[in-house]
Design a protein around this motif. Sequence first.
Motif, PDB file in Angstrom:
ATOM      1  N   PRO A   1       0.771  -1.104   0.034  1.00  0.00           N
ATOM      2  CA  PRO A   1       0.083   0.144   0.117  1.00  0.00           C
ATOM      3  C   PRO A   1       0.873   1.165   0.008  1.00  0.00           C
ATOM      4  O   PRO A   1       2.171   1.007   0.255  1.00  0.00           O
ATOM      5  CB  PRO A   1      -0.891  -0.176   1.067  1.00  0.00           C
ATOM      6  N   PRO A   2       0.259   2.407  -0.374  1.00  0.00           N
ATOM      7  CA  PRO A   2       0.859   3.952  -0.266  1.00  0.00           C
ATOM      8  C   PRO A   2       1.352   3.827   0.992  1.00  0.00           C
ATOM      9  O   PRO A   2       0.761   3.555   2.138  1.00  0.00           O
ATOM     10  CB  PRO A   2       0.104   4.841  -0.650  1.00  0.00           C
ATOM     11  N   GLY A   3       2.549   4.417   1.214  1.00  0.00           N
ATOM     12  CA  GLY A   3       3.084   4.624   2.525  1.00  0.00           C
ATOM     13  C   GLY A   3       3.884   3.573   3.349  1.00  0.00           C
ATOM     14  O   GLY A   3       4.294   3.613   4.419  1.00  0.00           O
ATOM     15  N   SER A   4       4.121   2.577   2.491  1.00  0.00           N
ATOM     16  CA  SER A   4       4.881   1.484   2.945  1.00  0.00           C
ATOM     17  C   SER A   4       5.904   1.040   1.869  1.00  0.00           C
ATOM     18  O   SER A   4       5.773   1.489   0.912  1.00  0.00           O
ATOM     19  CB  SER A   4       3.802   0.035   3.222  1.00  0.00           C
ATOM     20  N   TRP A   5       7.014   0.138   2.231  1.00  0.00           N
ATOM     21  CA  TRP A   5       7.849  -0.458   1.286  1.00  0.00           C
ATOM     22  C   TRP A   5       8.382  -1.624   1.885  1.00  0.00           C
ATOM     23  O   TRP A   5       7.855  -2.293   2.700  1.00  0.00           O
ATOM     24  CB  TRP A   5       8.917   0.608   1.288  1.00  0.00           C
ATOM     25  N   THR A   6       9.010  -2.371   0.766  1.00  0.00           N
ATOM     26  CA  THR A   6       9.591  -3.689   1.131  1.00  0.00           C
ATOM     27  C   THR A   6      11.033  -3.855   0.565  1.00  0.00           C
ATOM     28  O   THR A   6      11.367  -2.666  -0.156  1.00  0.00           O
ATOM     29  CB  THR A   6       8.858  -4.755   0.659  1.00  0.00           C
ATOM     30  N   SER A   7      11.631  -4.784   0.880  1.00  0.00           N
ATOM     31  CA  SER A   7      13.117  -4.876   0.217  1.00  0.00           C
ATOM     32  C   SER A   7      13.171  -6.158  -0.512  1.00  0.00           C
ATOM     33  O   SER A   7      12.196  -6.859  -0.898  1.00  0.00           O
ATOM     34  CB  SER A   7      14.077  -5.242   1.439  1.00  0.00           C
TER      35      SER A   7
ATOM     36  N   GLU B   1       3.574   9.752  -1.092  1.00  0.00           N
ATOM     37  CA  GLU B   1       2.811   8.498  -0.661  1.00  0.00           C
ATOM     38  C   GLU B   1       2.613   8.243   0.736  1.00  0.00           C
ATOM     39  O   GLU B   1       1.745   7.419   1.103  1.00  0.00           O
ATOM     40  CB  GLU B   1       3.220   7.147  -1.477  1.00  0.00           C
ATOM     41  N   GLY B   2       3.636   8.964   1.481  1.00  0.00           N
ATOM     42  CA  GLY B   2       3.701   8.716   2.962  1.00  0.00           C
ATOM     43  C   GLY B   2       4.754   8.027   3.418  1.00  0.00           C
ATOM     44  O   GLY B   2       4.758   7.891   4.727  1.00  0.00           O
TER      45      GLY B   2
END
Length: 705
Positions: free
Chosen positions: A614-620, A678-679
């Motif tokens: 989702p917007p405002g999140s990230w992963t590796s 996006e946050g």
Amino acid sequence: MRAGGGLSTGWTGADRVVFGRSYAADMDVQETTIRQLLEGSKQYVVPLYQRPYGWGSRQRSRLWRDVLALADLRRTRPAATHFMGSLVLASGHVGPTGVEFFVVDGQQRLTTLSILLCAIRDHLSSHRSDDPMLAASLHDQYIDDRYKSGDARLKLLPTQADREAYRAIVSDGPDAVGSVAPVTEAYREFRSAVASVEDPTDRQRVEHLRDAVLGGLAFVSITAKGDDDVYRIFESINTTGLQLTQGDLVRNHLFMRLGARGETVYSTWWLPMQERLTPDDLELLFWLDAVVDAPTLRQSEIHAALQARLADRPDVDIVDEVVRFARLSELLAVIRRPALEPDPAVRERLQHLAEWGSTTTVPITLRLLARRAAGTSTSAEVAGALAAVESFLVRRTITGRGGEGANRTLLQACGELRDDRTEPDDRVVLAYLSAGRKHFADDAAVTEAVLGAPYYLRGRRPHQKVILAWIEQSLRPNEPVDLTATTIEHVLPQRLTPAWRAALRHDLRDGETVESVHESLVHTLGNLTLTGYNAELGNRPFAEKRNGLRASGLRSNQVIAAEPAWGRAEIQARGAWLARRICAMWVPPDPEQRRTSSGTVRWDVLHRAVAAIPPGSWTSYGDLAALVGTHPMPVGQHLAGTAVTNAHRVLHAAGTIPPTSRWSTVDGREVRAVLVDEGVVFSESSGRAHQSQRLGPAELAARLA
């Protein structure tokens, strides 16, 4: 509630319309009450094609509230009535001792009210000893005809499944409450309810209650005469709203066609089958029988399919059809309760499939047992075929395919078990499951998955646990262990502590980080075990965990506890041991059959996981690699050359933006600016994305569930 009034009817050509339903003009339609229905030499028989009594506490409580309100209203408005709907009847035997009616629609209401009258009778008998005629007149006029014998004396004769309990209520009253039958439960509730309204200051209250039931509950009685097709009437009622199951409709159809033979067939074959299986399993049985020849048939189509199949068959064949269903029900009962199976090898496989807990395996299991019962297969073939099915499911789960398409595959396998085949059933099943793109993983794919794939993030948790449980049981085959209270434990914990970071740091290779090593190991099968002390073990250092594992009754935990440390070498060594054991325990696919390797990276899963960020999140890259069972480098290479939604939200584990990624810009904008909008929060000092907004492998897997 109303204070009387005429019947609301209309006419359309030759049909009479009553409350939205159309009936033939030669049917008798009139308004009536329970008193008028039950008085005199009449008997109401619930036909065999009707389902057993099924009203529960909710329906009975609603009826009771309506009766109480009506009884109170009739004290000031004696003509008040409460409309109970329609009763559809069919004329039966007419003789010198009375008239018989078959209850086509309304048996639940009529049975419930008859039970309520029994409860009122018994209350009056015990509380009105000074006036015994109150109870006696109620019994003789509306419950039991003392001038007749046997079942003919009952004003209402329920369907056969309910008769014994209902006879006991009519004859024994309070002495019948030890039964657990639904009609007995209804009687118990009504006895308690009637007793609750007893008022020493108002001794007429129960009598008002009795009169409200007999004279205040109004029905529209619709009686078919002459040659009216009763089953057509029943079908019409069902299509206009009566909530019958497909199992009910199958029973109705069979017994309407059985006619006079129905009573004997019901007692001999149907009733034992009905007692052997739950209503859901009985309906499942009809579907399983039909779906072998029509794999796309839905359960909502069972009745129509059976009607079509039997349309051109003579009525005499219907007996054979019921007998065949009864025989199949015995086999389904064995599937549900494997302890009933006499052959030890088959019993063990049935027990395993029961523990697997999926209806996916029931069609082929029933087919195999039916072939053995018919003499076209043997117990050894059945055990071997079920072992192939079990292996198919286990190996797919380990390699990340789980139940994907398994239901369709196993259903289609049923069609391969034909009498015209000369191969034994176990070879037929193994060959079919091994051929084509069915993802029946071979030993190499299983080993690769055990060593590198995130087992904990793949498939259903009960299936993950049961595989570990079966491995444990194989270590102590003569010592049964209860594993129901255990859960899956990560020896290397999911959340790193300083102690565990220090333990992993000793084993780092060039270019590795503690986080990347942890991500590559933590969810693999070699790091997982079963324990009943998950909360106690938690994130404790291995030296402390080892004491708890050593005290465990599970041999696999004692083996782990024998290790001096727990890191990459130990996890991979245990994974290799588990892979060898799995390959030995579960038969591999037939090497002669064409099959597709199941060891390839599931890029489709990776694409869905990235799209779900989702917007405002990230992963590796490492998180995604752990999810799909590969390494960060091929993930980076794949994303660099493939257009994937939300790929700009994939960063390095430290939270830095990959400088050479094709996603260094998004729509001409810098990735960091897009992520900030996006946050995503970046540190002013280090320029890294905040770790609190990072989605790890477990969070990614949860978004795919």
